[in-house]
Design a protein around this motif. Structure first.
Motif, PDB file in Angstrom:
ATOM      1  N   LEU A 128      57.667  49.289   9.670  1.00 56.21           N
ATOM      2  CA  LEU A 128      56.875  48.908  10.920  1.00 56.21           C
ATOM      3  C   LEU A 128      56.719  47.599  11.255  1.00 56.21           C
ATOM      4  O   LEU A 128      56.879  47.040  12.345  1.00 56.21           O
ATOM      5  N   ARG A 129      56.355  46.780  10.282  1.00 55.47           N
ATOM      6  CA  ARG A 129      56.056  45.379  10.599  1.00 55.47           C
ATOM      7  C   ARG A 129      57.264  44.522  11.112  1.00 55.47           C
ATOM      8  O   ARG A 129      57.107  43.544  11.710  1.00 55.47           O
ATOM      9  N   ASN A 130      58.299  44.939  10.268  1.00 55.39           N
ATOM     10  CA  ASN A 130      59.498  44.007  10.614  1.00 55.39           C
ATOM     11  C   ASN A 130      60.187  44.514  11.716  1.00 55.39           C
ATOM     12  O   ASN A 130      61.170  44.048  12.117  1.00 55.39           O
ATOM     13  N   TRP A 131      59.835  45.563  12.173  1.00 52.13           N
ATOM     14  CA  TRP A 131      60.636  46.072  13.449  1.00 52.13           C
ATOM     15  C   TRP A 131      60.046  45.276  14.766  1.00 52.13           C
ATOM     16  O   TRP A 131      58.899  45.660  15.505  1.00 52.13           O
ATOM     17  N   THR A 132      60.458  44.154  14.831  1.00 47.57           N
ATOM     18  CA  THR A 132      60.072  43.427  16.227  1.00 47.57           C
ATOM     19  C   THR A 132      60.859  43.031  17.361  1.00 47.57           C
ATOM     20  O   THR A 132      60.620  42.533  18.280  1.00 47.57           O
ATOM     21  N   ALA A 133      62.217  43.927  17.225  1.00 45.43           N
ATOM     22  CA  ALA A 133      63.251  43.595  18.218  1.00 45.43           C
ATOM     23  C   ALA A 133      64.029  44.790  18.297  1.00 45.43           C
ATOM     24  O   ALA A 133      64.334  45.268  17.170  1.00 45.43           O
ATOM     25  N   PHE A 237      62.120  58.111  14.882  1.00 44.65           N
ATOM     26  CA  PHE A 237      62.755  57.158  13.883  1.00 44.65           C
ATOM     27  C   PHE A 237      62.066  57.159  12.517  1.00 44.65           C
ATOM     28  O   PHE A 237      60.859  57.224  12.326  1.00 44.65           O
ATOM     29  N   GLN A 238      62.959  56.900  11.575  1.00 43.16           N
ATOM     30  CA  GLN A 238      62.601  56.362  10.262  1.00 43.16           C
ATOM     31  C   GLN A 238      62.743  55.335   9.841  1.00 43.16           C
ATOM     32  O   GLN A 238      63.835  54.709   9.868  1.00 43.16           O
ATOM     33  N   LEU A 239      61.577  54.533   9.650  1.00 40.61           N
ATOM     34  CA  LEU A 239      61.355  53.072   9.589  1.00 40.61           C
ATOM     35  C   LEU A 239      61.916  52.480   8.102  1.00 40.61           C
ATOM     36  O   LEU A 239      62.276  51.324   8.192  1.00 40.61           O
ATOM     37  N   PRO A 246      59.313  57.449   2.864  1.00 40.30           N
ATOM     38  CA  PRO A 246      59.514  57.680   4.348  1.00 40.30           C
ATOM     39  C   PRO A 246      58.108  57.285   5.257  1.00 40.30           C
ATOM     40  O   PRO A 246      57.132  57.575   4.873  1.00 40.30           O
ATOM     41  N   PHE A 247      58.779  56.547   6.315  1.00 37.04           N
ATOM     42  CA  PHE A 247      57.688  56.152   7.384  1.00 37.04           C
ATOM     43  C   PHE A 247      57.988  56.759   8.757  1.00 37.04           C
ATOM     44  O   PHE A 247      59.249  56.430   9.179  1.00 37.04           O
ATOM     45  N   TRP A 248      57.363  57.480   9.298  1.00 33.18           N
ATOM     46  CA  TRP A 248      58.270  58.230  10.539  1.00 33.18           C
ATOM     47  C   TRP A 248      57.185  57.564  11.956  1.00 33.18           C
ATOM     48  O   TRP A 248      56.081  57.662  11.692  1.00 33.18           O
ATOM     49  N   PHE A 249      57.926  57.340  12.867  1.00 31.74           N
ATOM     50  CA  PHE A 249      57.592  56.787  14.115  1.00 31.74           C
ATOM     51  C   PHE A 249      58.011  57.517  15.072  1.00 31.74           C
ATOM     52  O   PHE A 249      59.191  57.703  15.414  1.00 31.74           O
ATOM     53  N   GLU A 285      53.537  58.787  10.586  1.00 29.57           N
ATOM     54  CA  GLU A 285      53.202  59.385   9.399  1.00 29.57           C
ATOM     55  C   GLU A 285      53.968  58.612   8.179  1.00 29.57           C
ATOM     56  O   GLU A 285      55.343  58.520   8.602  1.00 29.57           O
ATOM     57  N   TRP A 286      53.482  58.477   7.169  1.00 34.82           N
ATOM     58  CA  TRP A 286      54.216  58.008   5.869  1.00 34.82           C
ATOM     59  C   TRP A 286      53.524  58.670   4.816  1.00 34.82           C
ATOM     60  O   TRP A 286      52.373  59.093   4.540  1.00 34.82           O
ATOM     61  N   LEU A 287      54.783  58.924   3.923  1.00 28.17           N
ATOM     62  CA  LEU A 287      54.252  59.560   2.474  1.00 28.17           C
ATOM     63  C   LEU A 287      53.888  58.675   1.496  1.00 28.17           C
ATOM     64  O   LEU A 287      54.266  57.179   1.513  1.00 28.17           O
ATOM     65  N   TYR A 288      53.076  59.174   0.522  1.00 32.37           N
ATOM     66  CA  TYR A 288      52.698  58.126  -0.626  1.00 32.37           C
ATOM     67  C   TYR A 288      53.117  58.903  -1.923  1.00 32.37           C
ATOM     68  O   TYR A 288      52.633  58.311  -3.137  1.00 32.37           O
ATOM     69  N   GLY A 289      54.096  59.509  -2.183  1.00 31.70           N
ATOM     70  CA  GLY A 289      54.671  60.044  -3.393  1.00 31.70           C
ATOM     71  C   GLY A 289      56.209  60.320  -3.329  1.00 31.70           C
ATOM     72  O   GLY A 289      56.696  60.490  -2.045  1.00 31.70           O
ATOM     73  N   ALA A 290      56.851  60.699  -4.172  1.00 30.77           N
ATOM     74  CA  ALA A 290      58.111  61.217  -4.322  1.00 30.77           C
ATOM     75  C   ALA A 290      58.304  62.597  -4.476  1.00 30.77           C
ATOM     76  O   ALA A 290      58.763  63.352  -5.370  1.00 30.77           O
ATOM     77  N   SER A 291      57.578  63.237  -3.504  1.00 30.71           N
ATOM     78  CA  SER A 291      57.745  64.796  -3.299  1.00 30.71           C
ATOM     79  C   SER A 291      57.258  65.158  -1.926  1.00 30.71           C
ATOM     80  O   SER A 291      56.483  64.497  -1.140  1.00 30.71           O
TER      81      SER A 291
END
Length: 402
Positions: A128-133, A237-239, A246-249, A285-291
């Motif tokens: 999210l932070r790196n998506w600036t353009a 989008f998956q960021l 995964p981080f869903w936008f 929404e973003w996950l905090y684990g591997a499942s």
């Protein structure tokens, strides 16, 4: 001959068949659990998480189609789909120049910002932070690729919605997996939507995980040779990429319009954007684990600008004279040839607000009923001599509670 206490032959056969089916199911479940355990031992939890995100049919094997995202990532080459190949084979048609405008999410509008993102790692929000353009500030597309926006033959009335991308979700399918990094290959009419959204970010999902899913459109105006098509798209989008989770936008919606010739050979105007009139317009929404069952963090925020717009009408990529000979696209002085387009006279049209409302109802059927602020509801009830049905909500009913 069976004795008086014996079960009828048909019943006995049915019971035996049920027992056999139960045994088969037990064996398959046990085998699946064993395979899952072996995979976990071989790959570890994070490795299995990545593998599962690619294994779309959960058979613990990767087909060439499932492996494609990794192949594209490693080689940097994405094969052209059959539909896209068909669309781009004729390069003599008109081309449309589209620019992307993007202002990143205002981090201070996220509720987690109130406590300084306490307990949230920088890694989780890195995408999210790196998506600036925008990923592609400008793109050239063939006008004919936009034929996906044309109405079907039975939807030629003003404001009568149809689905460009129909929803595949229902009460039986539930929702799509959160554990994914790479979009499935777009097919058919999904291709142009995917191509457009890829100008913002390289990993758009044209079908959202949750309902309402898809893209809907209706005719806003009609002339002899043109339509104005209003549309609404729900996509996300998956960021993040492995090894991050995964981080869903998910923007509230993409809406816009296209002025398109009825044979799709010419596009006069195109605009797509995320509405920014509300104080919050993106769900994250973003996950905090591997499942799939891992803890998920949820937040909302405000995106000031996310839009695509044509720089002008589509123009011929190859210019012919009256004899059919190809001529230079510049005049003798070296200046580009300027095209003059006829003014469109609309024979029928409805306001943008009405078209947008039709699309909203198509996505949210409950909006066939008017939902009014408290004071307005009583005024309407008094005027129409009806009762008031009061509903108390925390957030909005539509657009990802944005």
């Amino acid at each position: 001959m069976a004795g008086p206490g014996a079960a009828p032959p048909r019943l006995a056969l049915a019971l035996a068949a049920l027992a056999a089916l139960a045994a088969v199911k037990y064996y398959r479940d046990a085998e699946a659990a064993r395979q899952q355990e072996l995979a976990l031992k071989s790959l570890g939890s994070e490795g299995l998480f990545l593998f599962s995100s690619l294994d779309t049919n959960n058979d613990l094997y990767l087909s060439p189609e499932e492996f494609k995202p990794i192949a594209e990532k490693l080689t940097g080459v994405a094969p052209i789909s059959e539909f896209e190949e068909e669309e781009t084979s004729d390069t003599s048609g008109e081309t449309l120049s589209i620019v992307a405008k993007f202002q990143p999410l205002v981090m201070e509008t996220m509720t987690k910002s109130k406590d300084g993102f306490l307990g949230i790692s920088h890694v989780a929000l890195s995408g999210l932070r790196n998506w600036t353009a925008p990923a592609a500030p400008m793109s050239m597309l063939l006008a004919r690729q936009f034929k996906a926006f044309l109405p079907p033959k039975n939807k030629l009335d003003l404001g009568d919605p149809w689905w460009i991308i129909p929803s595949e979700l229902n009460i039986f399918t539930g929702y799509l997996s959160n554990n994914r990094f790479y979009p499935p290959p777009p097919k058919g009419k999904e291709i142009i939507i995917h191509r457009l959204l890829s100008m913002f970010h390289p990993r758009p999902f044209v079908k959202t995980r949750f309902a309402p899913q898809g893209a809907v459109a209706c005719i806003q105006a009609i002339s002899t040779f043109y339509y104005t098509i209003a549309f609404r798209i729900h996509a996300e989008f998956q960021l993040n990429e492995p090894p991050h989770f995964p981080f869903w936008f998910s923007p509230a919606q993409f809406t816009g319009y296209i002025i398109l010739s009825k044979d799709s050979s010419h596009v006069r105007e195109f605009k797509l954007f995320v509405p920014n009139s509300r104080s919050l317009n993106v769900d994250m929404e973003w996950l905090y684990g591997a499942s799939e069952s891992s803890n998920m963090e949820v937040d909302i925020g405000y995106l000031p600008q996310m839009e695509l717009e044509s720089t002008g009408p589509s123009i011929p990529s190859v210019i012919h004279d009256e004899n059919g000979n190809v001529i230079d696209s510049r005049d003798p002085s070296g200046e580009p040839i300027h095209f003059v387009f006829e003014e469109i006279t609309w024979q029928q049209e409805i306001p943008w607000e009405e078209a947008a409302q039709k699309l909203e109802v198509a996505m949210y059927p409950f909006k066939k009923v008017s939902y009014l602020p408290f004071t307005q509801a009583f005024e309407r009830a008094k005027a129409e001599k009806k009762l008031v049905h009061s509903i108390l909500l925390w957030g909005a009913l539509d657009d990802q509670s944005c």
